[in-house]
Each structure stands twice: as structure tokens, then as C-alpha cells.
Design a protein around this motif. Structure first.
Motif, PDB file in Angstrom:
ATOM      1  N   PHE A   1       0.832  -1.207   0.000  1.00  0.00           N
ATOM      2  CA  PHE A   1       0.000   0.000   0.000  1.00  0.00           C
ATOM      3  C   PHE A   1       0.868   1.259   0.000  1.00  0.00           C
ATOM      4  CE2 PHE A   1      -1.840   3.417   2.585  1.00  0.00           C
ATOM      5  CZ  PHE A   1      -2.972   3.725   1.829  1.00  0.00           C
ATOM      6  N   PHE A   2       1.834   1.317   0.904  1.00  0.00           N
ATOM      7  CA  PHE A   2       2.656   2.525   0.991  1.00  0.00           C
ATOM      8  C   PHE A   2       3.632   2.633  -0.182  1.00  0.00           C
ATOM      9  CE2 PHE A   2       1.279   2.417   5.452  1.00  0.00           C
ATOM     10  CZ  PHE A   2       0.860   3.728   5.570  1.00  0.00           C
ATOM     11  N   ALA A   3       4.022   1.508  -0.769  1.00  0.00           N
ATOM     12  CA  ALA A   3       4.851   1.567  -1.977  1.00  0.00           C
ATOM     13  C   ALA A   3       4.061   2.173  -3.140  1.00  0.00           C
ATOM     14  CB  ALA A   3       5.350   0.171  -2.344  1.00  0.00           C
ATOM     15  N   CYS A   4       2.773   1.824  -3.235  1.00  0.00           N
ATOM     16  CA  CYS A   4       1.918   2.420  -4.269  1.00  0.00           C
ATOM     17  C   CYS A   4       1.745   3.916  -4.031  1.00  0.00           C
ATOM     18  CB  CYS A   4       0.558   1.724  -4.289  1.00  0.00           C
ATOM     19  SG  CYS A   4       0.596   0.022  -4.888  1.00  0.00           S
ATOM     20  N   VAL A   5       1.552   4.289  -2.757  1.00  0.00           N
ATOM     21  CA  VAL A   5       1.410   5.709  -2.432  1.00  0.00           C
ATOM     22  C   VAL A   5       2.682   6.472  -2.772  1.00  0.00           C
ATOM     23  CG1 VAL A   5       1.097   7.354  -0.542  1.00  0.00           C
ATOM     24  CG2 VAL A   5      -0.322   5.300  -0.650  1.00  0.00           C
ATOM     25  N   ALA A   6       3.831   5.918  -2.402  1.00  0.00           N
ATOM     26  CA  ALA A   6       5.105   6.581  -2.668  1.00  0.00           C
ATOM     27  C   ALA A   6       5.377   6.667  -4.164  1.00  0.00           C
ATOM     28  CB  ALA A   6       6.237   5.830  -1.966  1.00  0.00           C
TER      29      ALA A   6
ATOM     30  N   GLN B   1       1.270  -3.042 -11.474  1.00  0.00           N
ATOM     31  CA  GLN B   1       2.175  -2.958 -10.325  1.00  0.00           C
ATOM     32  C   GLN B   1       2.178  -4.245  -9.499  1.00  0.00           C
ATOM     33  OE1 GLN B   1       0.666   0.680  -8.531  1.00  0.00           O
ATOM     34  NE2 GLN B   1       2.262   1.898  -9.526  1.00  0.00           N
ATOM     35  N   LEU B   2       1.026  -4.834  -9.265  1.00  0.00           N
ATOM     36  CA  LEU B   2       0.978  -6.067  -8.481  1.00  0.00           C
ATOM     37  C   LEU B   2       1.684  -7.228  -9.180  1.00  0.00           C
ATOM     38  CD1 LEU B   2      -0.005  -7.364  -5.871  1.00  0.00           C
ATOM     39  CD2 LEU B   2      -2.173  -7.879  -7.010  1.00  0.00           C
ATOM     40  N   PRO B   3       1.420  -7.484 -10.475  1.00  0.00           N
ATOM     41  CA  PRO B   3       2.171  -8.570 -11.140  1.00  0.00           C
ATOM     42  C   PRO B   3       3.673  -8.313 -11.220  1.00  0.00           C
ATOM     43  CG  PRO B   3       0.196  -8.020 -12.391  1.00  0.00           C
ATOM     44  CD  PRO B   3       0.360  -6.957 -11.363  1.00  0.00           C
ATOM     45  N   GLN B   4       4.058  -7.053 -11.433  1.00  0.00           N
ATOM     46  CA  GLN B   4       5.472  -6.741 -11.576  1.00  0.00           C
ATOM     47  C   GLN B   4       6.240  -6.855 -10.253  1.00  0.00           C
ATOM     48  OE1 GLN B   4       7.351  -5.918 -14.401  1.00  0.00           O
ATOM     49  NE2 GLN B   4       5.540  -6.653 -15.493  1.00  0.00           N
ATOM     50  N   THR B   5       5.545  -6.759  -9.148  1.00  0.00           N
ATOM     51  CA  THR B   5       6.214  -6.820  -7.842  1.00  0.00           C
ATOM     52  C   THR B   5       5.907  -8.110  -7.083  1.00  0.00           C
ATOM     53  OG1 THR B   5       4.365  -5.635  -6.803  1.00  0.00           O
ATOM     54  CG2 THR B   5       6.207  -4.309  -7.591  1.00  0.00           C
TER      55      THR B   5
ATOM     56  N   ARG C   1       9.253  -1.471  -2.578  1.00  0.00           N
ATOM     57  CA  ARG C   1       9.470  -0.204  -3.270  1.00  0.00           C
ATOM     58  C   ARG C   1      10.613  -0.325  -4.278  1.00  0.00           C
ATOM     59  NH1 ARG C   1       9.670   6.100  -1.385  1.00  0.00           N
ATOM     60  NH2 ARG C   1      10.091   6.870  -3.479  1.00  0.00           N
ATOM     61  N   GLY C   2      11.659  -1.074  -3.918  1.00  0.00           N
ATOM     62  CA  GLY C   2      12.749  -1.278  -4.866  1.00  0.00           C
ATOM     63  C   GLY C   2      12.267  -1.945  -6.144  1.00  0.00           C
ATOM     64  N   ALA C   3      11.376  -2.962  -5.991  1.00  0.00           N
ATOM     65  CA  ALA C   3      10.834  -3.630  -7.177  1.00  0.00           C
ATOM     66  C   ALA C   3       9.921  -2.692  -7.969  1.00  0.00           C
ATOM     67  CB  ALA C   3      10.052  -4.872  -6.755  1.00  0.00           C
ATOM     68  N   MET C   4       9.167  -1.861  -7.272  1.00  0.00           N
ATOM     69  CA  MET C   4       8.260  -0.949  -7.962  1.00  0.00           C
ATOM     70  C   MET C   4       9.036   0.146  -8.694  1.00  0.00           C
ATOM     71  SD  MET C   4       4.702   0.562  -6.445  1.00  0.00           S
ATOM     72  CE  MET C   4       4.137  -1.105  -6.122  1.00  0.00           C
ATOM     73  N   GLU C   5      10.166   0.562  -8.158  1.00  0.00           N
ATOM     74  CA  GLU C   5      10.975   1.580  -8.831  1.00  0.00           C
ATOM     75  C   GLU C   5      11.616   1.051 -10.113  1.00  0.00           C
ATOM     76  OE1 GLU C   5      13.711   2.875  -5.878  1.00  0.00           O
ATOM     77  OE2 GLU C   5      12.401   4.485  -5.158  1.00  0.00           O
ATOM     78  N   ARG C   6      11.712  -0.279 -10.227  1.00  0.00           N
ATOM     79  CA  ARG C   6      12.283  -0.866 -11.443  1.00  0.00           C
ATOM     80  C   ARG C   6      11.258  -0.968 -12.579  1.00  0.00           C
ATOM     81  NH1 ARG C   6      15.161  -3.915  -7.480  1.00  0.00           N
ATOM     82  NH2 ARG C   6      13.632  -5.601  -7.511  1.00  0.00           N
ATOM     83  N   ILE C   7      10.002  -0.685 -12.281  1.00  0.00           N
ATOM     84  CA  ILE C   7       8.993  -0.636 -13.349  1.00  0.00           C
ATOM     85  C   ILE C   7       9.186   0.662 -14.117  1.00  0.00           C
ATOM     86  CG2 ILE C   7       6.532  -0.647 -13.876  1.00  0.00           C
ATOM     87  CD1 ILE C   7       6.033  -2.008 -11.202  1.00  0.00           C
TER      88      ILE C   7
END
Length: 585
Positions: free
Chosen positions: A403-408, A501-505, A472-478
Motif C-alpha cells: 500500500f505505501f509503496a503504491c502511495v510513494a 504494479q501487483l504482477p510486476q512486484t 518499493r525497490g521492485a516498484m521503482e524498477r517498473i
């Protein structure tokens, strides 16, 4: 369905953060109350002790006047005023004595954390060089030790040191048998040296892992340019490599410092002769002396100090985020030269003696107790409780982290805001002892007993920042282009989250889940502090066996905990590594 899932995830994340804030404030509140029992709501209707009902002004002194109304104060009033002054003077002296005491405890805490970090650096940096730049027998095994600090609880390190280095430990018995001496020759364990050696060798894998990851990816062209200019290997290290490694060394050192700063079990067992730390003092003030005001003052001081180091860690991490993707690096070569061979022997021998052998002693001592343990209902219950709490805590951590990774990601898509890096990591500045003390205050105020659900929520409120870093590290790689296109083509923001975002992380989520489950399984602090009736986890069960001097049974239980924690961490590490490789491909 997506809306319902999003609502549930948001509710879990927000409630978990609110729970953390309430318990943290409850831990600090007694520091500002005038009475120790005020933290628990005791005596709320009682009259303050500093006032007297006889004085109209509440000063505690009756204002007596002469019969003629001249306002002359009687001798008894003068005596009362003198007594009040003496009382205020004594209170002032007590206040300053307490300030000095807290300062001394904080100084000892910082001192032992600093020297523990120095020991970790002395071992960890050379070990990082060997893992990243050299080939030798045992290199894979040395690299595998990078998981020790994260997947093996401090309780088991303490137990291993007692079994191996104790007065009647394996090492002392072996030396006494060989030399024929009657007294144990090595008595460093229950001292300041014992604390920093245990901390240093327990935490050096953090330095080794952080620095070796950077070292093996350093660009080859800078090294070759220095060689062509005529610089020797030591000069290249001093003038080029060390500056490239500095952010990683500093970041790893801050983590080791925080781990040592918050150490509880090791100091509790080994620190009687060497002093006490903030963590141990908070526990003893809250549990033994019931001085909750003092415990609150310690908790507040410790958290403020730790917050400064967390902020420093974030700033160092941001400074060291420069990567060398796509740049060729030097391949590892075989160990060569007398200095490298001697260094390998010294570092390898020290790691073998102070880390590998104590852990091996646990396994060998407890191997004979495993069948007996599994036949006991109390052990089986503790094992099942550990599985249940670990899964529950890890689930809450992953939901909150995502949740907070999506917000960030939405609010700070390029990761430039320091605020979005500091705030999610602030729970790392609050220790499990402090948060357990705060929850105990809440439970006593509302007259409720501790439950397993409270344990799960409390562990998750402290651990989710670790999951957040991975997610968050995985989300930043998208790539931002992917997110932008998905936003244009999707009917709602939720569609982007669930389809992109969910499949990618997902690998990072599974990795974070296993990692947080391992952390929860190894936690003995919170189960000990909360004191849940008729409920034990495997780590608490091991702690109580060791406290009853049933070391063989404790080692057997510890062996099960080591194997399960390492398996979870290995699964987490494999998922994280495969996720990075798939993205590079």
C-alpha cells in the motif's frame, strides 16, 4: 472485487500505522507524568501528593495569622515552609541524578554499539573483498553467511556463545584438557568484550553483503586507468576503491550500529559486569522496579537518538544509489601473495571460531534432544504458534508495504523526495522493547490481557518497513513509460495497480513475505515482554529452556528455529535474486 480488496488493504495499512503510533505514544507518555502509576490509569482520582488539602492555594502550607489579623506567620508555618523547600531541593537533586544516570546509560549504549560496529567492519570489509574479488575454497560458504544476521535470532547467538565459550563451554573444556590447567582460561564472555565480540561477529555479514554487492559491480575502466598511471594496489584501494565503497560501508555500518544499539538478549545475558543499555534498562524499569516514568524517559531518549541514525541511514542510502548497470567489472581471481593468504587465514579463522563453531555447537548439542522435543505437547504448541504468528505478521507486513509503496510511487515517482524515504522507515527507530512497553501500558489502562493477535499486529507494525524497502525497490524498477501508458489505457487507478504494479512486484512480495516471516519466527523480545497467558512461540520456548539451564533441550529447540528461519530466508533471497535476473534479461 478490486474495490473491496483495495479498501481492505488500505484499512489494514492505516490501522497498523495508527496502532504503532498509539503504542509508541503510550510508551513515551509516562515520561511526562508526575506519577509512575499514571501511565496505567491508577489513582486517577487520588489527590496529587505534592499538595495539601489544608492550604487554600494548594501549596501544602496553612496560612496561619495572628489573632490581631496582622498576618504574622507562626513558627509551625515556618517549619512547614522549610520542609517544603527541603523537599523541592531533594526532588531537584533526584531529577539531576536521573538525568546523569540516563546520560551514562545512553553513553554506554552508544559506546558498545560503536565498538561492535568497528569489530564488524574489521571482519566485514576484508570478507567482502574476498567474496567479491577472489576465488578460494569455501568462498560460497563464506558468502552464504550473509544471511546469518537476518535469519538467526540473537537469542541463538547468545545461546551458542554460552555453549561454546561459557565457563564450562566446549572451548574452555578443550583448552583445559589439552593444557591440563584447572580453571577456565577464557572468561571474556560476561563482560564488555563479550558483548562487542558477539555483536561484531553476529552482524559482520551485513557489512560483507552490502559492501561485496557494490565491490563486485565497480567499473573496470577506473581501475585500469589507475593501473596505467602507475599506482599500486594499495594506492588504488586508498584513492579510488575506498571512495567508491564509502556509501555502502557507511550504510552498512549504520545498520550494524542500530542492531547493536537495540540489542536486548545478548546484553541481558552478557552485560552484568559490563554495564547496561537503554533496551535492558527500559525492560527492567517496566518489569522489575515498576518505575514507568523512568522507563518512559529511557524509551523517549533511546528513540530520539535512534531516529537520528535512521535519518543518517536514509541520507547515506540516497547518496549511494548510483549504480553501474551495463558497465563491465573486474572478474574474481584466485587468492595470490603471502599477504592475501595470511589475511584469508586470519579472517577465516576468526569467523570460524566466533561464529561458525558456536552455531555448530548448538546443532550438535541439541541433536539428541530433537526426538524428545517433538514428542512433547508444549514444544508442538510452540511450533504451531510460531507458524501462525509468522504467517499472520508477514501477511500484514506485505499488505502494508505494498500500500505505501503504491502511495510513494504515485506521490514521488522518481524517488527524489527525502520525506517519502524517511517517514516509512521511522518505525525502525522504535525498538521491540519500547513498543512492547507501550502496548503493556495500553493493556493495563484498559484492563485487557495480551493475546496472540496483539503479538501479530505488534510484530507487523515494527517489521513492515523492511518489506517496504523490498517492494518499493521492485516498484521503482517498473519503467515510468509502462505506468504512464497503463494509466492512459486503464479505466481507473485500481486497474493499473492490479494489472501492472501487483504482477510486476509479485516476486518482491513473496520475498518480503518469507523474510518478514523469518524475522517474526526469531523474535523473542515481544513474546517475553507481552507475557501472553498460556502462549509460547518457539523463540520464547527456547529462551525459557535456556533460563532453566536446560541447555541441551534449548539447543534442540534452537536447531529447529535455525533450520526454519534459514529456509525461509533462503527462499526469500532466491525469489529476490531471480526477480532481478528476470528484469535484467
Amino acid at each position: 472485487m478490486k474495490q473491496f480488496a483495495a479498501f481492505c488493504g488500505t484499512a489494514v495499512a492505516v490501522l497498523l500505522v495508527l496502532f504503532f503510533c498509539v503504542t509508541a505514544v503510550s510508551a513515551f507518555a509516562p515520561a511526562f507524568t508526575g506519577d509512575s502509576e499514571a501511565a496505567f490509569g491508577a489513582g486517577s482520582g487520588a489527590q496529587p501528593t505534592g499538595k495539601s488539602s489544608s492550604g487554600a492555594d494548594g501549596s501544602g502550607v496553612s496560612g496561619l495569622t495572628a489573632p490581631d489579623g496582622s498576618g504574622v506567620v507562626s513558627a509551625s508555618a515556618k517549619d512547614a515552609a522549610s520542609g517544603a523547600n527541603d523537599s523541592r531541593s531533594a526532588a531537584s537533586d533526584a531529577f539531576w541524578r536521573r538525568i546523569v544516570k540516563i546520560k551514562n546509560i545512553l553513553f554506554f549504549t552508544i559506546k558498545q554499539a560503536f565498538f561492535s560496529t568497528v569489530v564488524a567492519l574489521i571482519i566485514g570489509v576484508p570478507a567482502a573483498f574476498l567474496v567479491a574479488c577472489r576465488k578460494f575454497p569455501g568462498r560460497r560458504f563464506l558468502a552464504s553467511l550473509s544471511s546469518v544476521s537476518l535469519c538467526i535470532p540473537p537469542l541463538l547467538i547468545a545461546l551458542g556463545y554460552v555453549i561454546f565459550f561459557g565457563m564450562n563451554g566446549v572451548f574452555n573444556r578443550t583448552v583445559m584438557a589439552i593444557t591440563g590447567i584447572k580453571e577456565p582460561p577464557f572468561t571474556f564472555l560476561y563482560s564488555f568484550a563479550g558483548i562487542i565480540i558477539a555483536h561484531g561477529f553476529y552482524n559482520f555479514p551485513i557489512i560483507m553483503r552490502t559492501v561485496s554487492d557494490t565491490w563486485r559491480n565497480l567499473p573496470e575502466d577506473e581501475y585500469n586507468a589507475a593501473v596505467l598511471s602507475g599506482a599500486g594496489r594499495f594506492r588504488i584501494f586508498r584513492t579510488v576503491t575506498l571512495f567508491q565503497l564509502a556509501p555502502s560501508i557507511a550504510g552498512g555500518s549504520v545498520i550494524v550500529f542500530l542492531y547493536s544499539f537495540f540489542s536486548f538478549v545478548i546484553v541481558l545475558l552478557f552485560g552484568q559486569a559490563g554495564g547496561s543499555t537503554m533496551e535492558v534498562e527500559v525492560y527492567q524499569a517496566a518489569k522489575n522496579t515498576l518505575d514507568f516514568k523512568y522507563a518512559g524517559q529511557l524509551a523517549l531518549t533511546e528513540t530520539v537518538a535512534a531516529s537520528l541514525f535512521v535519518v543518517g541511514y536514509v541520507l547515506l542510502g540516497k547518496k549511494g544509489r548510483r549504480t553501474h548497470a551495463g558497465v563491465s567489472s573486474l572478474p574474481p581471481v584466485r587468492v595470490h601473495g603471502a599477504a592475501e593468504i595470511a589475511g584469508l587465514a586470519v579472517i577465516g579463522g576468526a569467523i570460524l571460531l566466533f561464529l561458525v563453531l558456536p552455531l555448530t555447537a548448538i546443532v550438535f548439542t541439541g541433536a539428541g534432544e530433537l526426538i524428545k522435543l517433538f514428542s512433547q505437547k508444549s514444544f508442538s504448541n510452540a511450533l504451531l504458534n510460531t507458524v501462525a504468528t509468522s504467517l499472520g505478521s508477514a501477511s500484514l507486513c506485505v499488505v502494508t508495504a505494498f500500500f505505501f509503496a503504491c502511495v510513494a510511487r504515485r506521490a514521488d515517482p522518481y524517488g527524489k523526495s527525502i520525506l517519502f524515504r524517511i517517514v516509512p522507515l521511522l518505525p525502525m527507530a522504535v525498538s521491540s522493547v519500547v513498543i512492547g512497553f507501550g502496548l503493556t501500558n495500553v493493556m493495563r489502562r484498559f484492563h485487557i490481557a495480551g493475546t496472540p493477535i496483539m503479538l501479530v499486529i505488534t510484530q507487523a507494525s515494527l517489521t513492515w518497513p523492511l518489506a517496504f524497502q523490498q517492494v518499493r525497490g521492485a516498484m521503482e524498477r517498473i519503467p515510468m513509460a509502462v505506468t504512464d501508458v497503463a494509466s492512459l489505457l486503464s479505466p481507473s487507478r485500481l486497474d493499473v495497480i492490479f494489472r501492472v504494479q501487483l504482477p510486476q512486484t509479485r516476486r518482491a512480495l513473496f520475498s518480503a513475505f518469507a523474510f518478514c516471516a523469518a524475522i517474526s519466527a526469531g523474535d523473542s523480545n515481544l513474546p517475553l515482554i507481552l507475557g501472553i497467558p498460556r502462549f509460547e512461540t518457539l523463540s520464547l520456548y527456547t529462551y525459557r529452556l535456556a533460563g532453566a539451564y536446560r541447555f541441551a533441550a534449548a539447543c534442540g529447540s534452537g536447531t529447529v528455529l535455525i533450520v526454519s528461519s534459514m529456509a525461509l530466508f533462503a527462499f526469500s533471497d532466491k525469489l529476490a535474486g531471480s526477480g532481478k535476473r528476470s528484469r535484467r534479461e
